[in-house]
Write an enzyme that holds these catalytic residues in place. Structure first.
Site, PDB file in Angstrom:
ATOM      1  CB  SER A 135      -0.910   0.044   1.288  1.00  0.00           C
ATOM      2  OG  SER A 135      -1.739  -1.147   1.312  1.00  0.00           O
ATOM      3  CG  HIS A 184      -5.732  -1.610   4.281  1.00  0.00           C
ATOM      4  ND1 HIS A 184      -6.251  -2.536   3.289  1.00  0.00           N
ATOM      5  CD2 HIS A 184      -5.179  -0.804   3.334  1.00  0.00           C
ATOM      6  CE1 HIS A 184      -6.068  -2.402   2.402  1.00  0.00           C
ATOM      7  NE2 HIS A 184      -5.487  -1.018   1.998  1.00  0.00           N
TER       8      HIS A 184
END
Lengths: 455, 455
Positions: free
Chosen positions: A284, A387
């Site tokens: 990410s 997340h």
């Protein structure tokens, strides 16, 4: 707009809804602003009626708790009065514009229109805070959440066999790592790769959100190896599924968390399909890191010496000064760092000395940024917050993981792996949501050991 | 049940929901009754909290209307207090059991479970009227209406190529004209026939409701010609689409009007597919007619002569007495009619004389039943009410149109065509719903001309 709400004749409503939604698209931003405001204010609820019903309710005597079994009949009678008023009150508490939302939802193209309209509302609310418009937005958001419940969405494995019109949308909407050409796209849909989208029957031909997955031997440390691993490994050797990109396509669905459900579904599908895959992780970006770091550097330079925060350690300061070679890059480590990070073309990435001198402080401070920097109890970084609330933990920081202009501008090229451990996703999510606790691997904690000791 | 509502951990919820729904199926009707009652009563809303919020709301000063442009800022401030309390109040007015409904809805198999549970609730409410259980039902019904909005349903043209498991359901659920064997089913899916079902993604393998259509040259006058026309006409000769059966499969969806949307969708599909088809009509049973007629005959026989209603005209009376041949069938026309209609095996259908003598009064009174007999402003006959509220008009009565045991028992074999005239479906529906006006063809009105004159 008015006739779309006020009549009950479906045919007229259909025409009015068409007129309204078509007309809306031709309006200038100012006129959209006006019409949305008038919707929010003039089609709100009837407050007088609401208060009348409240008074009726308060006039009733609450049934006593102990009348449980005896006098059951009488209790039933008094309860029905409560139920009646409460039903009417629920109805009266619905703003009139909800009728418009509901009618648009069942009207062809209406759901997409509502999502576009909400994008406009959110855009206005970025500039001005208007209570009635905020209430309109929150009603519309609630409705969208109901209509877009996972039960109404379809998971589709997007492949090279899908229509070009759909694939074109994937190219256009990919927000994390832009797709440069057809070969790039084909690679992302080829061997060792997956792309899953969530579709709604009323919005055909484009996903509301999609995720790109790479099947790999190890947890990827750079985006380069994900995008350009040629030849790919054969799929049965894969033990990790790396989520390397997740893009939602509708700005008007902001706050409607489809990503959480999408990741859960995709994990289930991949697990079933490929039992060898046991690690589910992301690679990410850290979109807010460089901006945060620059503001820290600036305030560290500006503040008086008494309150000055020692952002850099002595050895880091020294290494930076050495690497900069006494040039005009600055008179202190923080100043050098600031100048390097703000240089237009990220020239520092071409100098092995500078890269090496920046690595230690950049990684250490990035760890602190992800683990410690919060806003209203949530991680400051938007991707981290996404997340973590879905139940992932922070896994590993990766240096020089994204050398693209975008990657360097967001985080000096650092990327992070968030890990989804299937056996405790929910516990992790709950302890983050309820207590703001951020779970991280021991590997990760070692980066910021000293930071933790200081506290 | 409690843990399915009280925790926020999805994994635990999933297990609890499974436990609850599985456990529920093993309960005896008495224990289901108990658990539904406790759901309705103990998981209702927090009335004390609701009243506290009402008091807060009533303590606020309503903004005056004229402060429109001036002092806009102040108005916004006071409005946000209203919005805040109203938002909280809306939340507080939600009974706790709504959480269970919502969680079940997104849980695999949950929607079907909720529909089954509602069937139980409706079953209990047939016997006893309990205010809290009625409130539970009305909440659940509202939720089901939202979740089963047409936008979430898929229209599927059911054919002989569909899985046997689906076709088996069609056989099992066909409620109007039972399907006797595979040949019968194949005929209904073959040339000149269509079967369309509405499916929900969460309830796979069976439609929620389905409709059977026959493509014909003329508006069908008997069900026999629909079910047994062999060989069928070729489809391009068809100018009429006859809806001859509509069955919903879920008793728990009672009151959720899916049929209306289904008919609308099917009309659109057929019109697009077959431009030659210009007439859309039903061939429908009249399920309540014989029962109503018998009660009229009985009260006409029993009431004193002063208030006696002349149910039969003189010539009808005479024809009936003649046809019955002075046997022991009765001493008056009404008595003969009563005895004929209550004979166990409908023996009158074997006597041309009796059939002919019954025809005139039976058809005339059937016209009156459909056009004039109402309950709370709606047509007394349930099938009539269904099509009239969908915007159909009464077309034509058909004598000896359904000679099956069921057809004879429901309406003495009479069937009716309701006509959907595409250019004014909505007007017809509205004038029925708002004013109770029943639209009928001139053909139909001629049957009951005299009845109308009397008024």
């Amino acid at each position: 707009m008015h006739s779309a709400m006020s009549t009950n004749k479906t045919e007229i409503v259909d025409v009015a809804l068409d007129d309204f939604s078509e007309g809306y698209f031709f309006l200038s931003p100012e006129n959209r602003h006006k019409i949305l405001l008038s919707l929010a204010k003039e089609y709100d609820l009837n407050r007088t009626q609401v208060r009348e019903l409240m008074k009726q309710h308060l006039d009733l005597q609450l049934p006593s708790d102990k009348a449980d079994d005896s006098g059951d009949h009488e209790e039933e009678g008094s309860l029905s009065a409560f139920y009646r008023i409460e039903r009417n009150l629920r109805q009266a508490l619905k703003p009139m514009y909800e009728v418009l939302f509901e009618r648009l939802n069942t009207h062809p193209g209406g759901l997409k229109f509502l999502s576009d309209m909400r994008a406009d509302i959110l855009h206005i609310l970025e500039d001005v805070n208007i209570a009635s418009l905020r209430a309109l937005d929150s009603h519309l958001k609630e409705k969208l959440i109901t209509w877009l419940s996972p039960a109404n969405l379809e998971l589709h494995n997007i492949t090279w066999d899908d229509p070009a019109s759909l694939l074109e949308k994937i190219v256009a909407y990919e927000a994390v790592h832009p797709i440069s050409n057809l070969i790039d796209l084909k690679r992302r849909l080829g061997i060792g790769r997956r792309c899953f989208g969530y579709f709604h029957p009323a919005i055909s031909g484009e996903p509301l959100i999609f995720i790109e997955v790479a099947l790999m031997k190890d947890v990827a440390a750079t985006i380069q190896e994900v995008l350009w691993d040629y030849p790919p490994i054969s799929e049965h050797e894969a033990s990790c599924a790396i989520f390397y990109s997740i893009s939602s396509t509708q700005p008007g669905l902001s706050g409607v968390n489809l990503g959480k459900f999408l990741i859960k579904r995709v994990v289930d599908v991949v697990k079933k399909d490929m039992p060898n895959v046991s690690v589910f992780a992301t690679l990410s970006p850290i979109p807010g890191y460089r901006q945060w770091l620059l503001s820290k550097l600036a305030s560290s330079e500006m503040s008086g010496s008494a309150f000055k925060e020692n952002l850099l350690r002595l050895e880091e300061e020294k290494a930076l000064m050495d690497a900069s070679g006494g040039s005009d890059m600055g008179s202190s480590g923080t100043e050098v760092m600031w100048n390097l990070l703000t240089s237009k073309h990220h020239e520092w990435t071409n100098s092995p000395n500078l890269v090496s001198a920046l690595r230690t402080p950049m990684m250490r401070l990035c760890g602190r940024y992800l683990l410690k920097e919060k806003k209203r109890g949530k991680a400051l970084d938007s991707v981290a917050n996404f997340h973590l609330q879905n139940g992932a933990m922070i896994g590993r920081l990766n240096w020089m993981a994204d050398r693209s202009q975008k990657g360097l501008a967001q985080s000096g090229g650092i990327m992070v792996n968030y890990i989804y451990r299937l056996d405790n996703i929910e516990d992790t999510a709950q302890s983050y949501l309820n207590e703001g606790h951020i779970e991280a691997s021991s590997d990760f904690r070692s980066y910021i050991e000293d930071e933790l000791e200081k506290e």
